[in-house]
Design a protein around this motif. Structure first.
Motif, short mmCIF file in Angstrom:
data_model
loop_
_atom_site.label_atom_id
_atom_site.label_comp_id
_atom_site.label_asym_id
_atom_site.label_seq_id
_atom_site.Cartn_x
_atom_site.Cartn_y
_atom_site.Cartn_z
N ILE A 10 0.83 -1.20 0.00
CA ILE A 10 0.00 0.00 0.00
C ILE A 10 0.87 1.25 0.00
N ILE A 11 1.93 1.23 0.78
CA ILE A 11 2.87 2.36 0.82
C ILE A 11 4.14 1.93 0.10
N ASN A 12 4.53 2.69 -0.91
CA ASN A 12 5.67 2.32 -1.73
C ASN A 12 6.98 2.47 -0.96
N SER A 13 8.06 1.98 -1.56
CA SER A 13 9.38 2.02 -0.92
C SER A 13 9.94 3.44 -0.95
N PRO A 14 11.04 3.68 -0.22
CA PRO A 14 11.64 5.03 -0.22
C PRO A 14 12.03 5.53 -1.61
N GLN A 15 12.40 4.60 -2.51
CA GLN A 15 12.78 4.99 -3.86
C GLN A 15 11.61 4.88 -4.84
N ASN A 16 10.39 4.85 -4.29
CA ASN A 16 9.16 4.89 -5.10
C ASN A 16 8.99 3.65 -5.97
N ALA A 17 9.30 2.50 -5.39
CA ALA A 17 9.07 1.22 -6.05
C ALA A 17 8.00 0.44 -5.29
N ASP A 18 7.42 -0.56 -5.97
CA ASP A 18 6.39 -1.40 -5.36
C ASP A 18 6.84 -2.85 -5.33
N SER A 19 6.47 -3.54 -4.27
CA SER A 19 6.62 -4.99 -4.21
C SER A 19 5.30 -5.64 -4.57
N VAL A 20 5.30 -6.46 -5.61
CA VAL A 20 4.14 -7.27 -5.97
C VAL A 20 4.46 -8.70 -5.56
N CYS A 21 3.65 -9.26 -4.67
CA CYS A 21 3.96 -10.55 -4.06
C CYS A 21 2.90 -11.57 -4.46
N THR A 77 8.37 1.76 -10.83
CA THR A 77 7.58 2.99 -10.78
C THR A 77 6.30 2.70 -10.02
N THR A 78 6.13 3.31 -8.86
CA THR A 78 5.01 2.97 -7.99
C THR A 78 3.66 3.34 -8.58
N VAL A 79 2.67 2.52 -8.30
CA VAL A 79 1.30 2.83 -8.73
C VAL A 79 0.74 4.03 -7.98
N ASN A 80 1.36 4.40 -6.87
CA ASN A 80 0.89 5.55 -6.09
C ASN A 80 1.27 6.88 -6.72
N GLY A 81 2.21 6.86 -7.68
CA GLY A 81 2.71 8.10 -8.23
C GLY A 81 3.68 8.78 -7.28
N VAL A 82 4.34 9.80 -7.78
CA VAL A 82 5.35 10.51 -7.00
C VAL A 82 5.01 12.00 -7.00
N PRO A 83 4.64 12.56 -5.84
CA PRO A 83 4.34 14.00 -5.78
C PRO A 83 5.54 14.81 -6.25
N PRO A 84 5.34 15.92 -6.94
CA PRO A 84 4.06 16.55 -7.26
C PRO A 84 3.39 16.03 -8.54
N TYR A 85 3.76 14.83 -8.98
CA TYR A 85 3.11 14.18 -10.12
C TYR A 85 3.37 14.97 -11.42
N ASN A 86 2.46 14.79 -12.41
CA ASN A 86 2.49 15.57 -13.65
C ASN A 86 3.82 15.48 -14.39
N ALA A 87 4.51 14.32 -14.28
CA ALA A 87 5.79 14.16 -14.95
C ALA A 87 5.99 12.68 -15.26
N PRO A 88 6.85 12.34 -16.23
CA PRO A 88 7.15 10.94 -16.50
C PRO A 88 7.62 10.22 -15.23
N LYS A 89 7.21 8.96 -15.10
CA LYS A 89 7.52 8.11 -13.95
C LYS A 89 6.92 8.62 -12.64
N ALA A 90 5.98 9.55 -12.72
CA ALA A 90 5.41 10.13 -11.50
C ALA A 90 3.89 10.10 -11.49
N VAL A 91 3.25 9.69 -12.58
CA VAL A 91 1.79 9.71 -12.66
C VAL A 91 1.24 8.41 -12.08
N PRO A 92 0.33 8.48 -11.12
CA PRO A 92 -0.20 7.25 -10.51
C PRO A 92 -0.77 6.29 -11.55
N VAL A 93 -0.46 5.02 -11.39
CA VAL A 93 -0.94 3.90 -12.21
C VAL A 93 -0.41 3.97 -13.64
N LEU A 94 -0.62 5.09 -14.32
CA LEU A 94 -0.28 5.18 -15.74
C LEU A 94 1.22 5.08 -15.98
#
Length: 718
Positions: free
Chosen positions: A563-574, A597-614
């Motif tokens: 639910i909460i991504n890693s410090p470097q904005n990665a996700d674990s899918v188990c 690239t986390t599904v949560n996105g990276v604030p402030p978003y609106n940039a490559p590798k930072a948009v949630p899910v997409l």
């Protein structure tokens, strides 16, 4: 009496005697509607009315209510006392009384009523559906943000042609008004309806015996009973203007006044000259294009209305709105590339000033149900072109006979996230709720933009309301090179991706990724840190335990994602096999692959590798299709998207209370609490649409009204 004084009194009396004689706005009342009634006497009250559902009032829930003859309803106990020095709201308990102690009051017209000579007071509790619908509709008129409110129970109290205490013989002055309390057991509204107000004051409060005016007039409003919280109508205790209750309104229906009364303060509703902008719905997905109703200024047909999203010094979007009434306008939500709560501002002077401010929540595309359903979405028909596919939707959502169906693709090329209208599937389809077609390859769809959505709009009205499909892979419309040889083309794309990954900085996944739970039982229990993924959720399998629910994961029973991504904005899918063991990425093509690239996105978003899910689709999921689904180079993906060993997984603990009492907290701290006093337990729940944590109290956790929250990147309370 002086002539001037006589003229003034006559004018005031004429102003007070404004009424609509047929009570056309009243809810049905009387014995024919199974009402109970008070005996015709002075200072009388009903027995306790046991409420079918508790009614929240000033943030506290009550289970019994009384109807009192003096124009008030009271919680906890009856309240029939009326004195010359009647206290002004707010007032606390009456410490001199034993039976009428609490003064928790709803006061449509708290005056010195006397029914010994004339008048009736009727009351009932009802769940009649037509009346519930009517009350809900009237509330919607005054409270845009509560357009989804549906009453479950009503309390209807009617004061019919009641007189006042001390009225002189031969005078027929009477008041007729009604109070409706509407609740869904979570939220409560009060509707005051006024038909006839001939008097404001009884003689005990120094009113005239022959005219019922002067002295200390009646109060109108609400009192929490704690001596601090209350709300008084602007005309309360104002004998000159109380008659305006009959002819004016805050919801554009003469004589009707609606209030939201379940929170810590009363909301008057309606439009104002400055303050808060309110919206319904209170959120939308990043895709946008939902109708948004707004309330704030008192709009006119001539107003040029604009809604601004984002900070005043750096707005994200500006959209023009259309007048509906003095109390509301409608807009269309724009498309966003971010999630979270953002500021909103409304202008009704062509965007010159924005005096009304509020908030609006943007959620990721998966948190809003898809309006377009792809039929058999996991079938081969949606993987390759030239095969028949079908979609379905609720035709009533598009108020038009002809619709446009098109395909939009998402990309992050040139450093900018964007949607592109890629293909008109049908520009003049009948709005029947179902459409079938055979897709063809589109040259412009490559692994750079092989993710998208289907969209349905009114014909020629693409900029307005739209319904969307889920975000999905576009193999069924991928370019001709892919269609001619999916494996060859996919291997080529996987080689390109592998080379790109090799040129990126080394990722120390052992230190960054969140460790997966070691087995399925831990993954299911650890709901605070992991949630099921859409492509493999065993809760969707049904009773026959059909393995087809786990898309493109052969031999896998269930998968979860942090639910909460890693410090470097990665996700674990188990992912877990049918032996309920964790399947590592290095051991299987169906393994537990991570996301860079986390599904949560990276604030402030609106940039490559930072948009949630997409951004996750572009950087992690499309390469999986190229390397592991259609290509045979999945070992590249296994290297670049590994699983972190579960040896570092810390299973969730319980908090325990036992004995005198002794406590063990969630983080393992032990202590005793032996003092006297009141203890309060609290729950903790994550609000999925905003990522905030909410203490679960007497009111439900709701967007726009969290009971304490922390942002997504903060840990929950201990």
């Amino acid at each position: 009496m002086a002539k001037g004084t006589l003229v003034l009194l006559c004018c005031l009396l004429c102003a007070m005697q404004a009424y609509a004689v047929n009570q056309e706005n009243f809810y049905p009342f009387g014995e024919g509607n199974r009402d109970d009634f008070l005996r015709q006497d002075n200072d009388v009250a009903s027995p306790a009315i046991d409420l079918r559902w508790g009614i929240p009032f000033y943030n506290k829930k009550y289970w019994k209510i009384f109807v009192n003859d003096n124009g008030v309803l009271s919680f906890e106990n009856k309240y029939t006392i009326y004195t010359e020095a009647q206290p002004v709201f707010p007032i606390g308990p009456n410490l001199e009384e034993t039976t009428d102690r609490e003064r928790i009051l709803i006061a449509p017209f708290w005056g010195n009523v006397d029914m010994t000579q004339r008048g009736y007071v009727y009351y009932r509790q009802t769940t009649e559906q037509d009346l519930l619908d009517r009350a809900s509709g009237e509330i919607h008129k005054g409270f845009v943000e509560w357009d989804d409110f549906q009453a479950k129970v009503l309390i209807i109290a009617t004061w019919m042609e009641v007189g006042f205490f001390g009225i002189a013989d031969g005078y027929n002055l009477k008041n007729t008004f009604q109070c409706i309390i509407a609740s869904d057991e979570f939220e409560t509204f009060a509707i005051f309806i006024y038909d006839q107000l001939d008097w404001t004051t009884g003689t005990e409060s120094n009113g005239g015996a022959d005219n019922g005016i002067g002295g200390t007039p009646a109060q109108v409003g609400f009192n929490a009973g704690d001596g601090s919280k209350s709300m008084s109508h602007q005309y309360s205790r104002d004998g000159t203007f109380l008659g305006g209750l009959v002819t004016e309104s805050n919801i554009e229906i003469a004589g009707l006044w609606a209030y939201y009364i379940s929170s810590v303060s009363v909301d008057i509703g309606g439009c104002t000259t400055a303050g808060e902008v309110k919206t319904f719905p209170r959120y939308d997905s990043m895709l946008g294009h939902q109708f948004l109703y707004i309330q704030g200024p008192c709009f006119t047909l001539e107003d040029d209305i604009w809604l601004q999203f984002g900070p005043a010094d750096d707005p994200i979007a500006l959209t023009n709105c259309t007048w509906m009434s003095a109390q509301r306008a409608w807009c269309v939500v724009p498309t966003f590339f971010q999630v979270g709560r953002i500021e909103t501002r409304v202008s009704n002077n062509d965007a010159i000033t924005f005096p009304f401010t509020g908030t609006f929540d943007i959620v990721d595309v998966g948190d809003v149900p898809a309006g377009i359903q792809r039929i058999n979405p996991h079938s081969e028909a949606w993987m390759l072109a030239d095969r028949p596919v079908a979609i379905e939707w609720d035709a009533s959502l598009i108020n038009y006979t002809q619709i446009n169906i098109d395909l939009l693709t998402y990309s992050e090329t040139d450093g900018v996230p964007s949607w592109e209208e890629q293909e008109d599937i049908e520009h003049d389809a009948p709005n029947t709720g179902r459409y079938e077609w055979i897709p063809s390859a589109i040259g412009g769809i490559t692994p750079d933009n092989a993710v998208g959505v289907l969209r349905i709009t009114r014909r020629y009205k693409r900029s307005l309301f739209a319904i969307w499909s889920d975000v999905h892979w576009l193999g069924y419309m991928m370019n001709d090179k892919f269609q001619r040889s999916p494996a060859t083309y996919s291997n080529q794309q996987c080689e390109i991706w592998n080379e790109k990954m090799n040129n990126e900085p080394v990722w120390n996944y052992d230190q960054d990724l969140n460790p997966c739970p070691c087995d399925l039982s831990q993954a299911l229990a650890d709901r605070a840190r992991f949630r099921p993924v859409d492509f493999c959720d065993m809760s969707t399998a049904g009773f026959d335990d059909n393995e087809d629910y786990c898309f493109l994961r052969e031999g896998i029973k269930h998968c979860v994602i942090n639910i909460i991504n890693s410090p470097q904005n990665a996700d674990s899918v188990c992912c877990y096999d049918y032996e309920e063991n964790l399947v590592y990425a290095g051991d299987s093509f169906s393994g537990s692959f991570s996301h860079r690239t986390t599904v949560n996105g990276v604030p402030p978003y609106n940039a490559p590798k930072a948009v949630p899910v997409l951004s996750t689709w572009i950087n992690d999921i499309i390469p999986y299709y190229s390397c592991c689904v259609w290509g045979d180079l999945c070992e590249y993906y296994q290297v670049h998207r590994p699983t972190r060993d579960c040896r570092w997984y810390d299973s969730p603990r319980m908090a325990v209370v036992f004995g005198d009492p002794h406590f063990v907290t969630f983080d393992g701290v032990e202590y005793s609490f032996n003092g006297k006093g009141n203890g309060h337990s609290c729950g903790l729940r994550r609000e999925p649409r905003t990522g905030s944590y909410c203490r679960v109290g007497p009111n439900r956790c709701r967007i726009g009204k969290e009971i304490g929250s922390k942002p997504l990147d903060s840990p929950p309370w201990p």
